[in-house]
Design an enzyme around this catalytic site. Sequence first.
Site, PDB file in Angstrom:
ATOM      1  N   ARG A   1     -19.214  26.952  32.854  1.00  0.00           N
ATOM      2  CA  ARG A   1     -18.415  26.076  33.710  1.00  0.00           C
ATOM      3  C   ARG A   1     -18.317  26.610  35.132  1.00  0.00           C
ATOM      4  O   ARG A   1     -17.664  25.994  35.973  1.00  0.00           O
ATOM      5  CB  ARG A   1     -16.994  25.962  33.139  1.00  0.00           C
ATOM      6  CG  ARG A   1     -16.760  24.760  32.254  1.00  0.00           C
ATOM      7  CD  ARG A   1     -15.348  24.857  31.684  1.00  0.00           C
ATOM      8  NE  ARG A   1     -14.751  23.591  31.410  1.00  0.00           N
ATOM      9  CZ  ARG A   1     -14.640  23.050  30.195  1.00  0.00           C
ATOM     10  NH1 ARG A   1     -15.152  23.645  29.151  1.00  0.00           N
ATOM     11  NH2 ARG A   1     -14.033  21.913  30.041  1.00  0.00           N
TER      12      ARG A   1
ATOM     13  N   ARG B   1      -7.567  18.965  35.850  1.00  0.00           N
ATOM     14  CA  ARG B   1      -8.813  19.383  35.196  1.00  0.00           C
ATOM     15  C   ARG B   1     -10.026  18.724  35.855  1.00  0.00           C
ATOM     16  O   ARG B   1     -11.075  19.352  35.995  1.00  0.00           O
ATOM     17  CB  ARG B   1      -8.758  19.047  33.701  1.00  0.00           C
ATOM     18  CG  ARG B   1      -7.827  19.992  32.945  1.00  0.00           C
ATOM     19  CD  ARG B   1      -7.413  19.435  31.611  1.00  0.00           C
ATOM     20  NE  ARG B   1      -8.518  19.292  30.684  1.00  0.00           N
ATOM     21  CZ  ARG B   1      -8.525  18.459  29.653  1.00  0.00           C
ATOM     22  NH1 ARG B   1      -7.476  17.674  29.446  1.00  0.00           N
ATOM     23  NH2 ARG B   1      -9.547  18.415  28.846  1.00  0.00           N
TER      24      ARG B   1
ATOM     25  N   LYS C   1     -18.667  15.560  25.225  1.00  0.00           N
ATOM     26  CA  LYS C   1     -19.438  16.748  24.814  1.00  0.00           C
ATOM     27  C   LYS C   1     -19.171  17.102  23.358  1.00  0.00           C
ATOM     28  O   LYS C   1     -20.093  17.296  22.571  1.00  0.00           O
ATOM     29  CB  LYS C   1     -19.066  17.966  25.699  1.00  0.00           C
ATOM     30  CG  LYS C   1     -19.264  17.750  27.185  1.00  0.00           C
ATOM     31  CD  LYS C   1     -18.903  18.990  27.994  1.00  0.00           C
ATOM     32  CE  LYS C   1     -17.424  19.350  27.979  1.00  0.00           C
ATOM     33  NZ  LYS C   1     -16.554  18.328  28.601  1.00  0.00           N
TER      34      LYS C   1
ATOM     35  N   ARG D   1      -7.382  10.510  23.658  1.00  0.00           N
ATOM     36  CA  ARG D   1      -8.022  11.409  22.686  1.00  0.00           C
ATOM     37  C   ARG D   1      -6.993  11.934  21.680  1.00  0.00           C
ATOM     38  O   ARG D   1      -5.884  12.288  22.024  1.00  0.00           O
ATOM     39  CB  ARG D   1      -8.670  12.594  23.408  1.00  0.00           C
ATOM     40  CG  ARG D   1      -9.177  13.663  22.450  1.00  0.00           C
ATOM     41  CD  ARG D   1     -10.224  14.539  23.067  1.00  0.00           C
ATOM     42  NE  ARG D   1      -9.753  15.348  24.177  1.00  0.00           N
ATOM     43  CZ  ARG D   1     -10.554  16.148  24.898  1.00  0.00           C
ATOM     44  NH1 ARG D   1     -11.840  16.228  24.625  1.00  0.00           N
ATOM     45  NH2 ARG D   1     -10.053  16.849  25.887  1.00  0.00           N
TER      46      ARG D   1
HETATM   47  P1  ADP Z   1     -12.745  19.411  27.448  1.00  0.00           P
HETATM   48  O1  ADP Z   1     -13.141  19.105  26.040  1.00  0.00           O
HETATM   49  O2  ADP Z   1     -11.678  18.499  27.894  1.00  0.00           O
HETATM   50  O3  ADP Z   1     -13.921  19.526  28.346  1.00  0.00           O
HETATM   51  P2  ADP Z   1     -12.389  22.123  26.618  1.00  0.00           P
HETATM   52  O4  ADP Z   1     -11.854  22.010  25.250  1.00  0.00           O
HETATM   53  O5  ADP Z   1     -13.834  22.408  26.778  1.00  0.00           O
HETATM   54  O6  ADP Z   1     -12.015  20.809  27.433  1.00  0.00           O
HETATM   55  O7  ADP Z   1     -11.571  23.204  27.432  1.00  0.00           O
HETATM   56  C1  ADP Z   1     -10.167  23.203  27.436  1.00  0.00           C
HETATM   57  C2  ADP Z   1      -9.680  24.302  28.374  1.00  0.00           C
HETATM   58  O8  ADP Z   1     -10.166  25.573  27.908  1.00  0.00           O
HETATM   59  C3  ADP Z   1     -10.173  24.207  29.811  1.00  0.00           C
HETATM   60  O9  ADP Z   1      -9.347  23.350  30.599  1.00  0.00           O
HETATM   61  C4  ADP Z   1     -10.075  25.661  30.262  1.00  0.00           C
HETATM   62  O10 ADP Z   1      -8.746  26.042  30.527  1.00  0.00           O
HETATM   63  C5  ADP Z   1     -10.521  26.403  29.006  1.00  0.00           C
HETATM   64  N1  ADP Z   1     -11.982  26.607  28.999  1.00  0.00           N
HETATM   65  C6  ADP Z   1     -12.879  26.059  28.141  1.00  0.00           C
HETATM   66  N2  ADP Z   1     -14.138  26.468  28.416  1.00  0.00           N
HETATM   67  C7  ADP Z   1     -14.041  27.286  29.488  1.00  0.00           C
HETATM   68  C8  ADP Z   1     -14.981  28.014  30.275  1.00  0.00           C
HETATM   69  N3  ADP Z   1     -16.307  27.966  30.013  1.00  0.00           N
HETATM   70  N4  ADP Z   1     -14.508  28.748  31.305  1.00  0.00           N
HETATM   71  C9  ADP Z   1     -13.205  28.808  31.585  1.00  0.00           C
HETATM   72  N5  ADP Z   1     -12.261  28.140  30.900  1.00  0.00           N
HETATM   73  C10 ADP Z   1     -12.662  27.383  29.860  1.00  0.00           C
HETATM   74  P1  ADP Z   2     -15.276  16.362  25.802  1.00  0.00           P
HETATM   75  O1  ADP Z   2     -15.596  17.316  24.690  1.00  0.00           O
HETATM   76  O2  ADP Z   2     -16.394  16.196  26.777  1.00  0.00           O
HETATM   77  O3  ADP Z   2     -13.987  16.669  26.491  1.00  0.00           O
HETATM   78  P2  ADP Z   2     -14.778  14.405  23.657  1.00  0.00           P
HETATM   79  O4  ADP Z   2     -16.022  14.415  22.848  1.00  0.00           O
HETATM   80  O5  ADP Z   2     -13.597  15.100  23.102  1.00  0.00           O
HETATM   81  O6  ADP Z   2     -15.103  14.904  25.169  1.00  0.00           O
HETATM   82  O7  ADP Z   2     -14.431  12.880  23.969  1.00  0.00           O
HETATM   83  C1  ADP Z   2     -13.261  12.523  24.736  1.00  0.00           C
HETATM   84  C2  ADP Z   2     -12.615  11.275  24.120  1.00  0.00           C
HETATM   85  O8  ADP Z   2     -13.449  10.137  24.351  1.00  0.00           O
HETATM   86  C3  ADP Z   2     -12.423  11.348  22.619  1.00  0.00           C
HETATM   87  O9  ADP Z   2     -11.235  10.669  22.304  1.00  0.00           O
HETATM   88  C4  ADP Z   2     -13.648  10.644  22.042  1.00  0.00           C
HETATM   89  O10 ADP Z   2     -13.368  10.020  20.779  1.00  0.00           O
HETATM   90  C5  ADP Z   2     -13.929   9.587  23.111  1.00  0.00           C
HETATM   91  N1  ADP Z   2     -15.360   9.345  23.329  1.00  0.00           N
HETATM   92  C6  ADP Z   2     -16.389  10.230  23.269  1.00  0.00           C
HETATM   93  N2  ADP Z   2     -17.569   9.637  23.578  1.00  0.00           N
HETATM   94  C7  ADP Z   2     -17.266   8.333  23.857  1.00  0.00           C
HETATM   95  C8  ADP Z   2     -18.060   7.196  24.245  1.00  0.00           C
HETATM   96  N3  ADP Z   2     -19.388   7.288  24.424  1.00  0.00           N
HETATM   97  N4  ADP Z   2     -17.419   6.019  24.439  1.00  0.00           N
HETATM   98  C9  ADP Z   2     -16.077   5.924  24.273  1.00  0.00           C
HETATM   99  N5  ADP Z   2     -15.272   6.951  23.909  1.00  0.00           N
HETATM  100  C10 ADP Z   2     -15.870   8.153  23.700  1.00  0.00           C
END
Ligand code: ADP
Ligand code: ADP
Length: 217
Positions: free
Chosen positions: A88, A171, A13, A127
């Site tokens: 979420r 998670r 994302k 990551r």
């Molecule tokens: P990821 O990139 O791995 O999807 P985020 O950076 O979006 O994770 O979120 C990290 C943490 O922040 C989540 O595990 C949660 O604890 C909190 N968080 C983020 N967005 C939300 C949301 N919309 N509602 C509740 N908690 C959230």
């Molecule tokens: P999210 O915000 O959904 O938690 P991230 O954008 O932070 O996800 O991506 C999670 C990890 O996977 C990062 O280390 C990123 O560089 C890698 N990544 C993202 N998209 C891809 C893809 N299409 N193929 C391989 N690795 C990816």
Amino acid sequence: MYILLMGPPGAGKGTQAALLVEKFRIPHISTGDIFRAAVREGTPLGLEAKRYMDSGSLVPDSVTIGIVKDRLTKLDCKNGFILDGFPRTLDQAAALDSTLADMGIEITRVFNISVPDAELVRRLTGRRICKGCGATYHVLFNPPKAADRCDKCGGEIFQRVDDQEETVARRLAVYRARTQPVIGYYQEKGLYTEIDGRQAIDEVSIVIDGVLRGAMS
Ligand code: ADP
Ligand code: ADP
Ligand code: ZN
């Protein structure tokens, strides 16, 4: 262009949001980034959010919804935004609807980036984030050109505490229980597009672009 990016942790994302920001010059609103900034600054919000984030749980809706509402009603969101990681929960989705209705805004498209669990674990545990500008890397799939230094700003690269393997499992379970039901909510509204997130970063980006072009024409 009012875009929602959904998907399990590690789906890509944030990576896709950064690419969309470059193309459309609209704000990227990531609740995770907002919470992490509050943790860094040591604000009361940060202290509260940290407890949940470190254990891989969701920050309570009572906190999260207000934060997003404040952010969306800022002027820069008038002509578009990319919401990453919100909603979420079903209650967050309902609250978002009422905020957007008040603003006279309709969601353009909801993307769900779908990736199998085993790949999510690889993406999350590999990551790395830039301390300076927040850019996202992966040790294998998207490494910085110079080891441990950000391509964009030269900043130091680190691993998020919640990207360690124990927290990742929690998670993913929370995603299935709380966030997956939100998919049905947007399917019913006819706004939902599922994206195959197993493809490479630029391939995912091309698919999203194509859908948005269709939505605008
Ligand atoms: P990821 O990139 O791995 O999807 P985020 O950076 O979006 O994770 O979120 C990290 C943490 O922040 C989540 O595990 C949660 O604890 C909190 N968080 C983020 N967005 C939300 C949301 N919309 N509602 C509740 N908690 C959230
Ligand atoms: P999210 O915000 O959904 O938690 P991230 O954008 O932070 O996800 O991506 C999670 C990890 O996977 C990062 O280390 C990123 O560089 C890698 N990544 C993202 N998209 C891809 C893809 N299409 N193929 C391989 N690795 C990816
Ligand atoms: Zn950087």
